[in-house]
Design an enzyme around this catalytic site. Structure first.
Site, PDB file in Angstrom:
ATOM      1  N   TYR A   1      -0.158   1.318  -2.761  1.00  0.00           N
ATOM      2  CA  TYR A   1       0.768   0.949  -1.691  1.00  0.00           C
ATOM      3  C   TYR A   1       0.189  -0.185  -0.862  1.00  0.00           C
ATOM      4  O   TYR A   1      -0.911  -0.090  -0.359  1.00  0.00           O
ATOM      5  CB  TYR A   1       1.056   2.145  -0.770  1.00  0.00           C
ATOM      6  CG  TYR A   1       1.939   1.784   0.398  1.00  0.00           C
ATOM      7  CD1 TYR A   1       3.316   1.667   0.224  1.00  0.00           C
ATOM      8  CD2 TYR A   1       1.416   1.529   1.657  1.00  0.00           C
ATOM      9  CE1 TYR A   1       4.143   1.317   1.275  1.00  0.00           C
ATOM     10  CE2 TYR A   1       2.235   1.172   2.722  1.00  0.00           C
ATOM     11  CZ  TYR A   1       3.599   1.066   2.520  1.00  0.00           C
ATOM     12  OH  TYR A   1       4.409   0.710   3.564  1.00  0.00           O
TER      13      TYR A   1
ATOM     14  N   ASP B   1       7.139 -10.203   3.966  1.00  0.00           N
ATOM     15  CA  ASP B   1       6.704  -9.684   5.256  1.00  0.00           C
ATOM     16  C   ASP B   1       5.271 -10.152   5.426  1.00  0.00           C
ATOM     17  O   ASP B   1       4.382  -9.737   4.680  1.00  0.00           O
ATOM     18  CB  ASP B   1       6.794  -8.150   5.211  1.00  0.00           C
ATOM     19  CG  ASP B   1       6.145  -7.475   6.405  1.00  0.00           C
ATOM     20  OD1 ASP B   1       5.562  -8.181   7.242  1.00  0.00           O
ATOM     21  OD2 ASP B   1       6.219  -6.237   6.481  1.00  0.00           O
TER      22      ASP B   1
ATOM     23  N   LYS C   1       6.196  -2.950   1.603  1.00  0.00           N
ATOM     24  CA  LYS C   1       7.465  -2.633   0.957  1.00  0.00           C
ATOM     25  C   LYS C   1       8.063  -3.834   0.235  1.00  0.00           C
ATOM     26  O   LYS C   1       7.988  -4.951   0.707  1.00  0.00           O
ATOM     27  CB  LYS C   1       8.482  -2.176   2.004  1.00  0.00           C
ATOM     28  CG  LYS C   1       8.247  -0.832   2.563  1.00  0.00           C
ATOM     29  CD  LYS C   1       8.715   0.356   1.728  1.00  0.00           C
ATOM     30  CE  LYS C   1       9.808   0.108   0.736  1.00  0.00           C
ATOM     31  NZ  LYS C   1       9.398   0.430  -0.622  1.00  0.00           N
TER      32      LYS C   1
HETATM   33  C1  F6R Z   1       8.059   1.036   5.563  1.00  0.00           C
HETATM   34  C2  F6R Z   1       7.177   0.502   6.558  1.00  0.00           C
HETATM   35  C3  F6R Z   1       6.748   1.430   7.606  1.00  0.00           C
HETATM   36  C4  F6R Z   1       5.262   1.780   7.445  1.00  0.00           C
HETATM   37  C5  F6R Z   1       4.828   2.744   8.545  1.00  0.00           C
HETATM   38  C6  F6R Z   1       3.344   3.021   8.494  1.00  0.00           C
HETATM   39  O1  F6R Z   1       8.393   0.028   4.729  1.00  0.00           O
HETATM   40  O2  F6R Z   1       6.829  -0.644   6.524  1.00  0.00           O
HETATM   41  O3  F6R Z   1       7.543   2.571   7.626  1.00  0.00           O
HETATM   42  O4  F6R Z   1       5.045   2.335   6.184  1.00  0.00           O
HETATM   43  O5  F6R Z   1       5.108   2.189   9.813  1.00  0.00           O
HETATM   44  O6  F6R Z   1       2.686   1.816   8.503  1.00  0.00           O
HETATM   45  P1  F6R Z   1       1.101   1.658   8.446  1.00  0.00           P
HETATM   46  O7  F6R Z   1       0.632   2.343   7.191  1.00  0.00           O
HETATM   47  O8  F6R Z   1       0.930   0.170   8.445  1.00  0.00           O
HETATM   48  O9  F6R Z   1       0.575   2.318   9.701  1.00  0.00           O
HETATM   49 MG    MG Z   2       5.786  -4.860   7.656  1.00  0.00          MG
HETATM   50 MG    MG Z   3      10.095  -5.012   5.434  1.00  0.00          MG
END
Ligand code: F6R
Ligand code: MG
Ligand code: MG
Length: 387
Positions: free
Chosen positions: A238, A20, A241
């Site tokens: 973190y 990603d 993913k």
């Molecule tokens: C899960 C994912 C999303 C983000 C969520 C918060 O794999 O990619 O669920 O964790 O949208 O994203 P941020 O922390 O970038 O605002």
């Molecule tokens: Mg992403």
């Molecule tokens: Mg992904």
């Protein structure tokens, strides 16, 4: 590298390297310009013979580069090419101001192999049979252990794979190599002899993932490979993913396509939904339909089928040319509508729990790792001891 096989055909290597590197309006879908820049670089790679053929696909916000070559697993020339392609897509994301541009590229400079650098990798070298059907299973908003249950059904459950009972080659069983995520060690299980012990281990999806499956029939070799890296273990926090991929060889001594797909009619509960911190059902869909929309999900799985014909990939495209293949998109269409509806029912049910476990993952399995420290600090001042 393996030598030529029984049919005098060179061993081939199939590599899915995925990441990603940014997406449009949330963690949803890569921009077409990113895919275009990746294709341009891989086409150059094919011209200079670093790879023979490839196609690019996506599930949710993850771009997959499925590449066919003769360089073996972990080859510098192939991994370097993949890194260049992902870096170009990441640059494109930065130019376009996309969300989470470059997210999975954890290192600045390439050092010989993308392993441990962020992208997910599933690679297998094998001697192709006369006809070689392959399935790529690509998932988004979940982690590598999402495939523990379906893969176990495919290779170890005769109620799923009737070939385990009926076909003498499948009947010999499989070796499943399980990885201990934290230790990085491999435990091989001999199935069906060690089935119960195997299930005792692989059922713990917080610790174990499947790395590789090998046929016990001498002629067949590797049956499947899976990406296993957990991004948070690489980065120590973190960062995004580790949405997984599995590559499986099908038919003629391996599970049939229909046996491989059957487990996805059951929406397995998997970790990694929303903020890598929730549990949700695996929702089978086409690549086209894989935009995660409901609470950033539910976790998606896409199944693509294609053939390997010597140094070419063959899908259902009218005029095959390098990099322009159209795999069969198995979960498109009506059959898996049943699973999608069921998955949505389960998803809505799970969401009723809101921030409560077990919709929310236990603390040690949540991808957002700062909550514990924040809470400890705040609660320390608020806590009053009881007489
Ligand atoms: C899960 C994912 C999303 C983000 C969520 C918060 O794999 O990619 O669920 O964790 O949208 O994203 P941020 O922390 O970038 O605002
Ligand atoms: Mg992403
Ligand atoms: Mg992904």
């Amino acid at each position: 590298m393996l030598a030529k096989n029984n049919y005098g055909v060179m061993a081939v290597t199939l590599s899915d390297i995925k990441a990603d590197v940014g997406s449009v309006a949330g963690h949803v879908i890569p921009h077409p310009k990113q895919i275009k820049s990746i294709k341009e670089i891989l086409k150059e790679g094919a011209k200079s013979k670093r790879i023979n053929d490839f196609f690019v696909s996506r599930v949710g916000d993850d771009i997959h580069m499925i590449m066919l070559h003769n360089n073996g697993e972990g080859a510098r020339e192939v991994h370097g090419l993949a890194w260049d392609a992902l870096s170009a897509a990441s640059e494109e994301a930065k130019k376009l101001g996309l969300y989470a541009a470059g997210q999975d590229l954890l290192k600045d400079a390439f050092s010989g192999n993308v392993k441990g650098m962020g992208p997910g990798i599933a690679e297998m070298e094998f001697e192709p049979r006369k006809a070689e059907p392959i399935i790529a299973l690509m998932a988004d908003k979940t982690g590598p252990s999402a495939f523990n249950l379906p893969i176990s059904r495919i290779y170890a459950d005769p109620f799923t794979t009737s070939g385990l009972v009926i076909d003498s080659r499948l009947n010999q069983g499989f070796i499943i190599e399980v990885m201990d995520q934290k230790e990085g060690t491999i435990i091989p299980f001999d199935l069906p002899a060690e089935l119960h012990l195997y299930l005792a281990v692989i059922g713990d999806v917080t610790k174990y993932t499947i790395k590789r499956v090998r046929s016990k029939n001498n002629e067949l070799g590797t049956a499947a490979v899976l990406s296993t890296d957990k991004l948070s273990y690489i980065a120590g926090k973190y960062v995004g993913k580790d949405d997984p991929v599995a590559l499986l060889r099908a038919q003629s001594g391996f599970p049939a396509v229909g046996e491989i797909l059957q487990p996805f009619m059951f929406p397995t509960l998997v970790g990694g939904w929303m903020r890598g911190s929730h549990v949700g059902p695996l929702f089978p869909c086409s690549s086209e339909e894989s935009n995660p929309t409901f609470f950033d999900g539910p976790p998606r799985v896409v199944g693509l089928g294609f053939m390997i014909n010597k140094d070419q990939i063959v899908g259902v495209e009218e005029s095959p040319s390098v990099g322009e293949h159209k795999p069969v998109d198995y979960f498109a269409g009506e059959d898996f509508q049943y699973a999608r509806e069921k998955a949505m029912d389960i998803a809505v049910y799970m969401r009723q729990h809101g921030p409560f476990m077990y919709e929310r993952l236990p603390e040690e399995d949540m991808e957002y790792t700062t909550l514990k420290q924040v809470l400890e600090k705040i609660l320390k001042d608020k806590k009053v001891s009881v007489e």
